[in-house]
Write an enzyme that holds these catalytic residues in place. Structure first.
Site, PDB file in Angstrom:
ATOM      1  N   TYR A  33     -16.006 -56.826   7.464  1.00 48.14           N
ATOM      2  CA  TYR A  33     -16.811 -56.604   6.263  1.00 48.14           C
ATOM      3  C   TYR A  33     -16.003 -56.900   5.014  1.00 48.14           C
ATOM      4  O   TYR A  33     -14.778 -57.026   5.055  1.00 48.14           O
ATOM      5  CB  TYR A  33     -17.325 -55.161   6.226  1.00 48.14           C
ATOM      6  CG  TYR A  33     -16.303 -54.118   5.831  1.00 48.14           C
ATOM      7  CD1 TYR A  33     -16.285 -53.576   4.546  1.00 48.14           C
ATOM      8  CD2 TYR A  33     -15.346 -53.667   6.744  1.00 48.14           C
ATOM      9  CE1 TYR A  33     -15.352 -52.626   4.176  1.00 48.14           C
ATOM     10  CE2 TYR A  33     -14.409 -52.713   6.386  1.00 48.14           C
ATOM     11  CZ  TYR A  33     -14.414 -52.190   5.104  1.00 48.14           C
ATOM     12  OH  TYR A  33     -13.484 -51.243   4.730  1.00 48.14           O
ATOM     13  N   ARG A  52     -10.642 -63.929   2.300  1.00 50.78           N
ATOM     14  CA  ARG A  52     -10.213 -62.908   3.267  1.00 50.78           C
ATOM     15  C   ARG A  52     -11.228 -62.763   4.395  1.00 50.78           C
ATOM     16  O   ARG A  52     -10.862 -62.559   5.549  1.00 50.78           O
ATOM     17  CB  ARG A  52      -9.984 -61.564   2.576  1.00 50.78           C
ATOM     18  CG  ARG A  52      -9.400 -60.502   3.522  1.00 50.78           C
ATOM     19  CD  ARG A  52      -9.004 -59.244   2.795  1.00 50.78           C
ATOM     20  NE  ARG A  52     -10.139 -58.589   2.158  1.00 50.78           N
ATOM     21  CZ  ARG A  52     -10.037 -57.478   1.427  1.00 50.78           C
ATOM     22  NH1 ARG A  52      -8.842 -56.935   1.216  1.00 50.78           N
ATOM     23  NH2 ARG A  52     -11.096 -56.928   0.877  1.00 50.78           N
ATOM     24  N   ARG A 100     -23.946 -55.831  26.880  1.00 52.14           N
ATOM     25  CA  ARG A 100     -22.677 -55.141  26.667  1.00 52.14           C
ATOM     26  C   ARG A 100     -21.620 -55.585  27.671  1.00 52.14           C
ATOM     27  O   ARG A 100     -21.802 -55.469  28.882  1.00 52.14           O
ATOM     28  CB  ARG A 100     -22.877 -53.624  26.755  1.00 52.14           C
ATOM     29  CG  ARG A 100     -21.639 -52.826  26.340  1.00 52.14           C
ATOM     30  CD  ARG A 100     -21.893 -51.332  26.413  1.00 52.14           C
ATOM     31  NE  ARG A 100     -20.711 -50.590  25.952  1.00 52.14           N
ATOM     32  CZ  ARG A 100     -19.645 -50.329  26.699  1.00 52.14           C
ATOM     33  NH1 ARG A 100     -19.609 -50.764  27.965  1.00 52.14           N
ATOM     34  NH2 ARG A 100     -18.622 -49.661  26.213  1.00 52.14           N
ATOM     35  N   LYS A 147      -9.976 -56.941   8.247  1.00 50.28           N
ATOM     36  CA  LYS A 147     -10.861 -55.932   7.645  1.00 50.28           C
ATOM     37  C   LYS A 147     -12.057 -55.675   8.560  1.00 50.28           C
ATOM     38  O   LYS A 147     -13.170 -56.157   8.329  1.00 50.28           O
ATOM     39  CB  LYS A 147     -11.315 -56.378   6.251  1.00 50.28           C
ATOM     40  CG  LYS A 147     -11.896 -55.258   5.397  1.00 50.28           C
ATOM     41  CD  LYS A 147     -12.116 -55.724   3.979  1.00 50.28           C
ATOM     42  CE  LYS A 147     -12.769 -54.662   3.105  1.00 50.28           C
ATOM     43  NZ  LYS A 147     -11.865 -53.523   2.843  1.00 50.28           N
ATOM     44  N   GLU A 179      -0.924 -47.005   3.714  1.00 51.31           N
ATOM     45  CA  GLU A 179      -1.947 -47.173   2.670  1.00 51.31           C
ATOM     46  C   GLU A 179      -2.832 -45.951   2.643  1.00 51.31           C
ATOM     47  O   GLU A 179      -2.691 -45.038   3.462  1.00 51.31           O
ATOM     48  CB  GLU A 179      -2.771 -48.437   2.936  1.00 51.31           C
ATOM     49  CG  GLU A 179      -3.408 -48.484   4.297  1.00 51.31           C
ATOM     50  CD  GLU A 179      -3.953 -49.866   4.657  1.00 51.31           C
ATOM     51  OE1 GLU A 179      -4.018 -50.734   3.780  1.00 51.31           O
ATOM     52  OE2 GLU A 179      -4.317 -50.062   5.830  1.00 51.31           O
TER      53      GLU A 179
END
Length: 283
Positions: A33, A52, A100, A147, A179
């Site tokens: 995301y 990114r 799945r 991310k 972070e």
């Protein structure tokens, strides 16, 4: 007012938006995301977020669902349709829907979802008062530079901070701060801005890159290296950066005041510069 959202090529009222229960983002957290800030109805650092995103997709061997130009068009349309003057655009790409299985599906098409949120971050009270953080162990996976939507532990960290009467948490691994739960972490000592160097241990923050670039132009000294919680507690200032908080001062770490326990001049100046320069470059 019902928001207009984007789902796989369609602009829809949010009440009509649907994604398959077989989507791997839902089943496996197999998705990435980005969050792009909107100021004055324009996008901040869009190119950085798009770059990114492409890197995250590449690292996970996912297809890019649309071109960068198409992505910009979608962002702009959603901002306009929803009348967003200040806020954000959230974007999520998953590997798509498939039965799945832990192995990547061969023929699944990516799922692309975007929506807006209105948020008043420029005049956030925390920018004037500062925030408090606690320290927690960093037990996330080793590819924090990607991310992904795997955000359960950062959410747990936020809740641990709230339970302790703090605003956020800084994560610590091997004795050093990595972070914050949703931000990059910094300290200031003797006029030098210190922040962890880029690696797979931290997210390569788009706001981080912009703030450090502006700091260099302003002839501020920067040192990219790990630092400890003790070092942070004994610093002159501390702050965080993110797309939705910009530059936000940290005045207390694990119940110990940082510096004077008030917002310092470096963080304040960097926030001013960031907002001023970002508005100039917004698209």
């Amino acid at each position: 007012m019902t928001r207009t959202v984007y789902v796989n090529g369609e602009y829809l009222p949010e009440t009509e938006a649907k994604v398959s229960i077989f989507d791997r983002g839902f089943l496996m957290a197999d998705g990435v995301y980005e969050v792009t800030t909107v100021l004055d109805g324009k996008l901040i650092d869009f190119d950085g977020h798009a770059t990114r995103l492409a890197r995250s997709l590449s690292e996970l061997e996912m297809k890019e669902p649309v071109t960068k130009e198409e992505l910009l068009s979608i962002h702009r349309k959603l901002v306009e349709e929803n009348g967003v003057d200040e806020g954000l655009v959230y974007l999520q790409v998953t590997r798509g829907a498939a039965d799945r299985d832990f192995a990547y599906p061969k023929d699944a098409e990516p799922t692309l979802v975007l929506f807006t949120q209105k948020k008043n971050a420029v005049n956030s009270p925390a920018a004037k008062t500062g925030i408090s953080v606690i320290s927690i162990p960093d037990i996330r996976w080793g590819r924090r530079d990607i991310k992904t939507v795997q955000l359960l532990y950062p959410s747990m960290g936020k809740m641990a901070a709230k339970a302790a009467g703090a605003d956020d948490a800084w994560m610590v691994e091997d004795g050093f701060v990595t972070e914050g739960t949703s931000n990059n972490a910094y300290i200031v000592k003797d006029g030098v801005i210190i922040t962890r160097n880029l690696s797979t241990h931290i997210l390569h923050g788009i706001t981080r890159a912009a703030v450090l670039r502006f700091a260099e132009v302003a002839q501020m000294k920067i040192e990219e290296r790990p630092f400890t919680i003790e070092e942070a507690q004994n610093a002159d200032e501390a702050f965080i950066t993110s797309a939705t908080s910009f530059v936000q001062p940290v005045v207390k770490i694990d119940d110990k005041a940082v510096g004077t326990g008030t917002v310092g001049p470096v963080a304040s100046r960097l926030r001013e510069i960031y907002l001023e320069e970002s508005r100039k470059a917004a698209i």
